[in-house]
Design an enzyme around this catalytic site. Structure first.
Site, PDB file in Angstrom:
ATOM      1  N   ASP A 249       0.794  -1.232   0.000  1.00 39.87           N
ATOM      2  CA  ASP A 249       0.000   0.000   0.000  1.00 39.87           C
ATOM      3  C   ASP A 249       0.827   1.283   0.000  1.00 39.87           C
ATOM      4  O   ASP A 249       0.259   2.380   0.048  1.00 39.87           O
ATOM      5  CB  ASP A 249      -0.949  -0.004   1.217  1.00 39.87           C
ATOM      6  CG  ASP A 249      -0.214  -0.191   2.532  1.00 39.87           C
ATOM      7  OD1 ASP A 249       0.956  -0.610   2.518  1.00 39.87           O
ATOM      8  OD2 ASP A 249      -0.805   0.104   3.584  1.00 39.87           O
ATOM      9  N   GLU A 332      11.438  -4.216  12.210  1.00 40.74           N
ATOM     10  CA  GLU A 332      12.562  -3.590  11.500  1.00 40.74           C
ATOM     11  C   GLU A 332      13.808  -3.621  12.368  1.00 40.74           C
ATOM     12  O   GLU A 332      14.899  -4.016  11.926  1.00 40.74           O
ATOM     13  CB  GLU A 332      12.250  -2.125  11.150  1.00 40.74           C
ATOM     14  CG  GLU A 332      11.045  -1.914  10.240  1.00 40.74           C
ATOM     15  CD  GLU A 332       9.719  -1.776  10.978  1.00 40.74           C
ATOM     16  OE1 GLU A 332       9.678  -2.091  12.193  1.00 40.74           O
ATOM     17  OE2 GLU A 332       8.727  -1.366  10.347  1.00 40.74           O
TER      18      GLU A 332
HETATM   19  C1  UGA Z   1       3.440  -0.353   9.222  1.00 33.93           C
HETATM   20  C2  UGA Z   1       4.793  -0.604   8.540  1.00 33.93           C
HETATM   21  O1  UGA Z   1       4.944   0.282   7.458  1.00 33.93           O
HETATM   22  C3  UGA Z   1       4.822  -2.028   8.063  1.00 33.93           C
HETATM   23  O2  UGA Z   1       6.008  -2.233   7.336  1.00 33.93           O
HETATM   24  C4  UGA Z   1       4.709  -2.926   9.258  1.00 33.93           C
HETATM   25  O3  UGA Z   1       4.714  -4.260   8.828  1.00 33.93           O
HETATM   26  C5  UGA Z   1       3.406  -2.655   9.949  1.00 33.93           C
HETATM   27  O4  UGA Z   1       3.287  -1.269  10.281  1.00 33.93           O
HETATM   28  C6  UGA Z   1       3.302  -3.457  11.233  1.00 33.93           C
HETATM   29  O5  UGA Z   1       4.329  -3.700  11.851  1.00 33.93           O
HETATM   30  O6  UGA Z   1       2.219  -3.775  11.663  1.00 33.93           O
HETATM   31  P1  UGA Z   1       0.970  -0.398   8.249  1.00 33.93           P
HETATM   32  O7  UGA Z   1       0.562   0.460   7.119  1.00 33.93           O
HETATM   33  O8  UGA Z   1       0.565  -0.012   9.610  1.00 33.93           O
HETATM   34  O9  UGA Z   1       2.532  -0.578   8.199  1.00 33.93           O
HETATM   35  O10 UGA Z   1       0.528  -1.917   8.016  1.00 33.93           O
HETATM   36  P2  UGA Z   1      -0.160  -2.603   6.777  1.00 33.93           P
HETATM   37  O11 UGA Z   1       0.114  -1.849   5.524  1.00 33.93           O
HETATM   38  O12 UGA Z   1      -1.530  -2.940   7.138  1.00 33.93           O
HETATM   39  O13 UGA Z   1       0.652  -3.976   6.714  1.00 33.93           O
HETATM   40  C7  UGA Z   1       1.999  -4.047   6.307  1.00 33.93           C
HETATM   41  C8  UGA Z   1       2.153  -5.062   5.191  1.00 33.93           C
HETATM   42  O14 UGA Z   1       1.777  -6.353   5.664  1.00 33.93           O
HETATM   43  C9  UGA Z   1       1.277  -4.778   3.980  1.00 33.93           C
HETATM   44  O15 UGA Z   1       1.984  -5.050   2.798  1.00 33.93           O
HETATM   45  C10 UGA Z   1       0.111  -5.720   4.154  1.00 33.93           C
HETATM   46  O16 UGA Z   1      -0.439  -6.153   2.934  1.00 33.93           O
HETATM   47  C11 UGA Z   1       0.722  -6.888   4.902  1.00 33.93           C
HETATM   48  N1  UGA Z   1      -0.217  -7.525   5.842  1.00 33.93           N
HETATM   49  C12 UGA Z   1      -1.017  -6.804   6.664  1.00 33.93           C
HETATM   50  C13 UGA Z   1      -0.290  -8.899   5.877  1.00 33.93           C
HETATM   51  O17 UGA Z   1       0.414  -9.569   5.121  1.00 33.93           O
HETATM   52  N2  UGA Z   1      -1.178  -9.518   6.731  1.00 33.93           N
HETATM   53  C14 UGA Z   1      -1.995  -8.813   7.551  1.00 33.93           C
HETATM   54  O18 UGA Z   1      -2.783  -9.419   8.292  1.00 33.93           O
HETATM   55  C15 UGA Z   1      -1.909  -7.412   7.509  1.00 33.93           C
HETATM   56 MN    MN Z   2       0.704   0.094   5.124  1.00 37.09          MN
END
Ligand code: UGA
Ligand code: MN
Length: 423
Positions: A249, A332
């Site tokens: 995203d 990270e």
């Molecule tokens: C922030 C950070 O930018 C992420 O790199 C980090 O992984 C995340 O927080 C975290 O530690 O929770 P954020 O925008 O809050 O990101 O999180 P998401 O974009 O919802 O998820 C990060 C990535 O993991 C996305 O590429 C999403 O597709 C993936 N994701 C999310 C999964 O593979 N499974 C899930 O259940 C949720």
């Molecule tokens: Mn995100």
């Protein structure tokens, strides 16, 4: 107008009529009015009169024939415009479809004010200077290190749109291998088809979050799948190229890719739109990373976002214990600790960390769409069967015969029973 020779447009102070307009106009537009001046220097109006009082009265008298003329012109245009044009302008008329009655009549004239907004062009270019990577043969890029772009992703209604948008960024990037790691049990064939169509080298894998974390709050998002990608890299004994974790995203500037491709050990750079400061990234002095700016420190030695660094695979290969733990918020930091990063070795990128080449954009997440429609209508009599089945495959909407309210199908502004349109 008496003269054909006009000087440049000059500002003119308000007269009575203009004052009236002034009062109605928003403040920021109240600059100057411009009047055409003839070469003798006097202001030119439709009827020039000697004194200001005479001028005011005279102007009103002059307005009468003018208003008449305008009305005549409007009536003429209306009568001569084709029926299609009138329909396109929403002026009604010309339809014998009884369904149409009333649908436009309710519309207030104000909905169709003439397009008279000021068009202020800031800049424009008609020259197409785009450089598509396809302009050059692949061999031109053969020497570049490959970027292994790891994208954790998960099923939700925004998944396919996110991957589509990201793919259109990656389409511009040569020598890139896209590791799409889906957080689910089963392989989604739709994603396979999608990835194949883009023509970007890719590996599509699945690796679901362990069940025990699924309902944790916060959950370790994207960890199981990033870990699977790390395993894949290790299994392939890759010691050449650059690893980057690119969530599905975020928004990536194409310059990011040229920057991270230079990575010798570990590159770092600012990420826009992170938390309270809307930025997270290294503090650089004399070309060296000395500290970090991030609103959430929480004891992290490396308080950076996942999108804020890249690692050379040659460097990473020296650390067989590379790891990313299931610890929300600390992924990270602990990953970077597992490869023993040293502050003085970090390579600041993006013009010494002064530029933002990646943005932590987030997509508003919503529940699945629900479309209630009888299955007998999902055949090839209309497009709806194929369209809705595709949306189901994409995980965007579900089709149902019982839940929710019956889907609205409308014509000319009125809802119609499905049987009327679809039988
Ligand atoms: C922030 C950070 O930018 C992420 O790199 C980090 O992984 C995340 O927080 C975290 O530690 O929770 P954020 O925008 O809050 O990101 O999180 P998401 O974009 O919802 O998820 C990060 C990535 O993991 C996305 O590429 C999403 O597709 C993936 N994701 C999310 C999964 O593979 N499974 C899930 O259940 C949720
Ligand atoms: Mn995100």
């Amino acid at each position: 107008m008496s003269s054909a020779h006009y000087q440049a447009l000059e500002p003119q102070t308000s007269d009575e009529d203009n004052e009236d307009i002034e009062q109605r106009r928003p403040k920021q537009q109240q600059h100057h009015h411009y009047h055409l001046r003839n070469h003798s220097g006097s202001t030119t109006t439709a009827c020039s009169l000697a004194t200001p009082v005479m001028a005011r009265k005279g102007r009103r008298r002059c307005l009468l024939p003018l208003v008449g003329g305008v009305l005549f012109f409007i009536a003429f245009c209306y009568l001569t415009l084709s029926v299609d044009t009138r329909l396109a302008l929403g002026l009604g008329g010309g339809s014998d479809d009884s369904d149409d009655e009333g649908s436009h009549n309710d519309l207030d004239r104000n909905n169709f004010r003439p397009l008279n907004e000021t068009v202020h062009i800031c800049s424009e270019s008609y020259e197409d200077r785009r450089q598509f990577m396809q302009d050059k043969p692949n061999s031109e890029y053969g020497q570049l290190p490959v970027i292994y772009f790891v994208t954790p992703t998960y099923p939700r209604r925004e998944q396919i749109p996110e991957l589509t948008r990201l793919a259109h960024t990656l389409l511009h990037v040569p020598r890139l291998h896209w590791l799409v790691a889906d957080d689910q049990q089963k392989c989604n064939d739709f994603i396979d088809t999608l990835l194949n169509r883009f023509g970007i080298p890719f590996t599509h894998m699945v690796s679901p979050m362990p069940a025990k974390f699924r309902f944790a709050d916060p959950a370790p998002r994207g960890v199981a799948n990033r870990r699977a990608a790390l395993r894949w890299l290790r299994q392939h004994n890759l010691t050449n190229g650059v690893l980057y974790f690119g969530d599905d995203d975020n928004t990536y500037d194409l310059r990011l890719f040229s920057e991270i491709r230079k990575t010798q050990r570990v590159s770092m750079f600012p990420v826009g739109l992170i938390a309270d400061y809307a930025i997270s990234g290294p503090v650089v002095r004399k070309g060296k990373v000395v500290a970090f700016l991030d609103s959430w420190v929480a004891g992290r030695r490396w308080p950076v976002d996942m999108a804020g660094f890249a690692v050379s695979l040659e460097y990473m290969a020296q650390y067989p214990n590379v790891n990313m733990p299931y610890k929300p918020g600390y992924e990270e930091d602990l990953f970077l600790r597992s490869i023993n990063v040293r502050m003085d070795e970090i390579e600041p990128r993006g013009n010494n960390c002064t530029e933002v080449l990646v943005w932590h954009t987030q997509t508003k997440s919503k529940k699945l769409g629900v479309v209630r429609l009888e299955s007998k209508y999902l055949d090839d009599r209309s497009n709806l069967g194929a369209l809705l089945r595709n949306l189901e495959l994409m995980g965007v909407a579900t089709i149902t015969e019982s839940e929710s309210r019956t889907a609205q199908i409308s014509k000319n502004g009125k809802a119609k029973p499905h049987s009327v349109i679809l039988s």
